[in-house]
Design an enzyme around this catalytic site. Structure first.
Site, short mmCIF file in Angstrom:
data_model
loop_
_atom_site.label_atom_id
_atom_site.label_comp_id
_atom_site.label_asym_id
_atom_site.label_seq_id
_atom_site.Cartn_x
_atom_site.Cartn_y
_atom_site.Cartn_z
N ARG A 54 0.99 -1.21 -0.01
CA ARG A 54 -0.01 0.13 0.12
C ARG A 54 0.87 1.33 0.00
O ARG A 54 0.62 2.24 -0.65
CB ARG A 54 -1.05 0.08 1.25
CG ARG A 54 -1.74 1.34 1.29
CD ARG A 54 -2.76 1.29 2.12
NE ARG A 54 -2.68 0.63 3.32
CZ ARG A 54 -1.98 0.72 4.48
NH1 ARG A 54 -1.13 1.71 4.53
NH2 ARG A 54 -2.06 -0.06 5.46
N TYR A 107 -17.68 16.44 -15.23
CA TYR A 107 -18.04 14.70 -15.10
C TYR A 107 -19.00 14.71 -13.85
O TYR A 107 -18.91 15.42 -12.91
CB TYR A 107 -16.67 14.14 -14.77
CG TYR A 107 -17.11 12.69 -14.28
CD1 TYR A 107 -17.34 11.89 -15.53
CD2 TYR A 107 -16.64 12.30 -12.98
CE1 TYR A 107 -17.78 10.56 -15.10
CE2 TYR A 107 -17.02 10.93 -12.82
CZ TYR A 107 -17.51 10.11 -13.57
OH TYR A 107 -17.56 8.70 -13.52
N ASP A 180 -8.89 18.57 -14.41
CA ASP A 180 -8.86 17.36 -14.81
C ASP A 180 -8.73 17.06 -16.25
O ASP A 180 -9.35 17.71 -17.37
CB ASP A 180 -10.33 17.04 -14.61
CG ASP A 180 -10.87 15.74 -14.94
OD1 ASP A 180 -10.41 14.99 -15.66
OD2 ASP A 180 -12.00 15.14 -14.15
N LYS A 205 -10.02 6.08 -18.61
CA LYS A 205 -10.51 6.60 -20.09
C LYS A 205 -9.29 6.44 -21.06
O LYS A 205 -8.82 5.41 -21.49
CB LYS A 205 -11.02 7.93 -20.04
CG LYS A 205 -11.70 8.38 -18.89
CD LYS A 205 -12.99 7.24 -18.67
CE LYS A 205 -14.11 7.38 -17.52
NZ LYS A 205 -14.20 8.62 -17.02
C1 LIG Z 1 -14.50 9.17 -15.64
C2 LIG Z 1 -14.15 10.67 -15.20
C3 LIG Z 1 -13.79 10.74 -14.01
C4 LIG Z 1 -13.97 9.58 -12.68
O1 LIG Z 1 -12.87 8.52 -12.83
P1 LIG Z 1 -13.36 7.17 -12.37
O2 LIG Z 1 -11.90 6.41 -12.81
O3 LIG Z 1 -14.65 6.62 -12.95
O4 LIG Z 1 -13.52 7.21 -10.97
C5 LIG Z 1 -13.47 12.00 -13.63
N1 LIG Z 1 -13.28 13.07 -14.32
C6 LIG Z 1 -13.75 12.71 -15.67
C7 LIG Z 1 -13.56 13.96 -16.96
C8 LIG Z 1 -14.17 11.32 -16.40
O5 LIG Z 1 -14.57 11.24 -17.40
#
Ligand SMILES: *Cc1c(COP(=O)(O)O)cnc(C)c1O
Length: 395
Positions: A54, A107, A180, A205
Site C-alpha cells: 500500500r 463529470y 481534470d 479513459k
Molecule cells: C470518468 C471520469 C472521472 C472519474 O473517474 P473514475 O475512474 O470513473 O473514478 C473524472 N473525471 C472525468 C472527466 C471522467 O471522465
C-alpha cells in the site's frame, strides 16, 4: 547510458520512463510485482525502499514515474479510480469552512463528490462557466477559496477554459488551480506547463485506453524550492497511503501498457472525430455540433492555443429528447454505453445516463444531447453507422 528523458518527445517518455530494463534479467517490460510485503535486512533495512505494497509497490512506481514524465510534472500518485484520486486531493487541501470554484459543466461524479460528500463536511462550492474568466474571479471568496477546479474540454458540452488565465486568477487569490485532464490527455494538453498546480486523471479513459481497467492519478508540479508545492506533495503522499485507495499492481501494469501507445491512439481518435464532427454539421436532423475543432466553436481559438489537437470527444443535439433516445438505440458500431476513451466507439445520452445525477442542478445538460467517444474503428464505418441511425431515428 540512460538518455536525459526530460529532453525527449512525448512518446519516448511514455515508452521508456519507469520502464527501464530489469537490471537482473534484462526484461524490457516491467514485471507485475504482486508481493504485498518485502523482506527487511534487519529492522528498517529496506531493499529499494519497499516495505508494504500500500505504501509503495514497484509496478505502481513504474506507472507513477511515467505519468509524471508525460505530464511534465515532478510527482505522480496512482489510485484505484479517478474519483479516489479526486477525493484525496480534495481532503488534502480543503477543511470545513473552505470553498472551491467548480465547473458548471463537469463529470457528474466529480459534481457528486463536491455536493454530496464535501458539502455535508462543511465545504462549499460554486459552479461557474469556466470559459468566463471574470465570472470565475467574481466567484472567488477571498481567504476561503482554496481551489479552482477546471475541466477543459468539459464533459459533455466540450466547452473550453483558458488554463493560463484561470491559473492567474486562482494564484492571485492564493488558491490552487486543478485541471481534470481526462478528456484532453497529456498528449494533447499539459496543464502543469500552462500554470496549473495539480492534474487529475481518470486513467480509466484514454490513458488506459482499452476499456479494461479503472484507475486514477494526481500529478504535481511541485519543485524543489517551492515550499508550498513540496508541502502539497507531502500531504498527498501521506493521504495516498493513509486513506489507501492505491492502484493495485495488475491495474497499474495495464494502465502503463496503455500509456505507451497514447500518442498514436490520440492522433487517430482526433483524425476520426474531426471527420465525424464536420460530417455531423451537414446532417439535416442535427441542430448543433459541439466540438472544439470546429471554427464556429466559441472556444476554438483557446483550444488551438493550448491543445495540440481537439481530441476524440464529440457532442451534438438533434432537436428533441425522443429523437436522441431513438438515435442512440439504433447504432451498431457505436456501442450504447457510459465511459469514453477506449478503442471502441461509444454513444450515450448524457441527460439520462452519465449526467442523470445532475438533473435539476446548474450542471443539467440538454435532453436532446448525444455524446460520442470516437474510437479507432475505420472512420467510414463510423459515418455509415451514424447515417443509418439518424435515418432510422427520423432525426
Ligand atoms: C470518468 C471520469 C472521472 C472519474 O473517474 P473514475 O475512474 O470513473 O473514478 C473524472 N473525471 C472525468 C472527466 C471522467 O471522465
Amino acid at each position: 547510458m540512460s538518455p536525459d528523458w526530460s529532453a525527449t518527445g512525448f512518446s519516448t517518455r511514455a515508452i521508456h520512463v519507469g520502464s527501464e530494463p530489469d537490471p537482473a534479467t534484462g526484461a524490457v517490460v516491467p514485471s507485475i510485482s504482486v508481493a504485498t510485503t518485502f523482506v527487511q535486512d534487519g529492522v528498517g533495512g529496506l531493499r529499494g525502499g519497499y516495505e508494504y505494497s500500500r505504501s509503495a509497490n514497484p509496478t505502481r512506481d513504474a506507472l507513477q514515474a511515467a505519468l509524471a514524465a508525460v505530464e511534465q510534472g515532478t510527482r505522480a500518485f496512482a489510485f484505484s479510480s479517478g474519483l479516489a484520486a479526486e477525493d484525496v486531493l480534495l481532503r488534502a487541501v480543503l477543511r470545513p469552512g473552505d470553498h472551491l470554484v467548480t465547473p458548471d459543466d463537469a463529470y457528474g461524479g466529480s459534481h457528486r463528490l463536491f455536493s454530496r460528500v464535501l458539502g455535508p463536511w462543511g465545504v462549499e462550492h460554486t459552479p461557474v462557466r469556466l470559459s468566463d474568466v471574470d465570472a470565475v474571479r467574481a466567484a472567488i471568496r477571498p481567504g476561503r477559496t482554496k481551489l479552482v477546479w477546471v475541466e477543459t474540454p468539459t464533459n459533455p458540452m466540450l466547452r473550453i477554459a483558458d488554463i493560463g488565465a484561470l491559473a492567474d486568477v486562482a494564484h492571485d487569490a492564493g488558491a490552487l488551480l486543478v485541471v481534470d485532464n481526462t478528456f484532453a490527455t497529456p498528449y494533447l494538453q499539459t496543464p502543469l506547463v500552462l500554470g496549473a498546480d495539480v492534474v487529475v486523471h481518470s486513467t480509466t479513459k484514454y490513458v488506459g485506453g482499452h476499456s479494461d481497467v479503472v484507475g486514477g492519478a494526481l500529478v504535481l508540479r511541485a519543485g524543489p524550492g517551492d515550499a508550498r508545492a513540496e508541502e502539497l506533495a507531502a500531504d498527498l503522499g501521506f493521504l495516498h497511503n493513509a486513506a489507501g485507495a492505491v492502484a493495485g499492481p495488475f491495474d497499474a501494469w495495464l494502465t502503463l501498457r496503455g500509456l505507451k501507445t497514447l500518442a498514436v491512439r490520440m492522433e487517430r481518435h482526433t483524425d476520426s472525430a474531426e471527420r465525424v464532427a464536420e460530417w455531423l454539421t451537414h446532417q439535416p436532423g442535427v441542430t448543433r455540433v459541439h466540438y472544439p475543432g470546429l471554427p464556429e466553436h466559441p472556444g476554438h481559438l483557446v483550444a488551438a492555443a493550448q491543445m495540440r489537437r481537439p481530441g476524440g470527444m464529440v457532442s451534438f443535439q438533434v432537436g428533441s429528447p425522443d429523437a436522441a433516445a431513438a438515435l442512440v438505440a439504433r447504432t451498431g458500431v457505436f456501442l450504447l454505453a457510459e465511459s469514453l476513451g477506449g478503442i471502441e466507439s461509444l454513444i450515450e445520452l448524457p441527460g439520462r445516463m452519465t449526467h442523470a445525477s445532475v438533473a435539476g442542478s446548474p450542471l443539467e445538460v440538454p435532453g436532446d444531447l448525444v455524446r460520442l467517444s470516437v474510437g479507432l474503428e475505420d472512420v467510414d464505418d463510423l459515418l455509415a453507422d451514424l447515417e443509418q441511425a439518424l435515418a432510422a431515428a427520423g432525426a
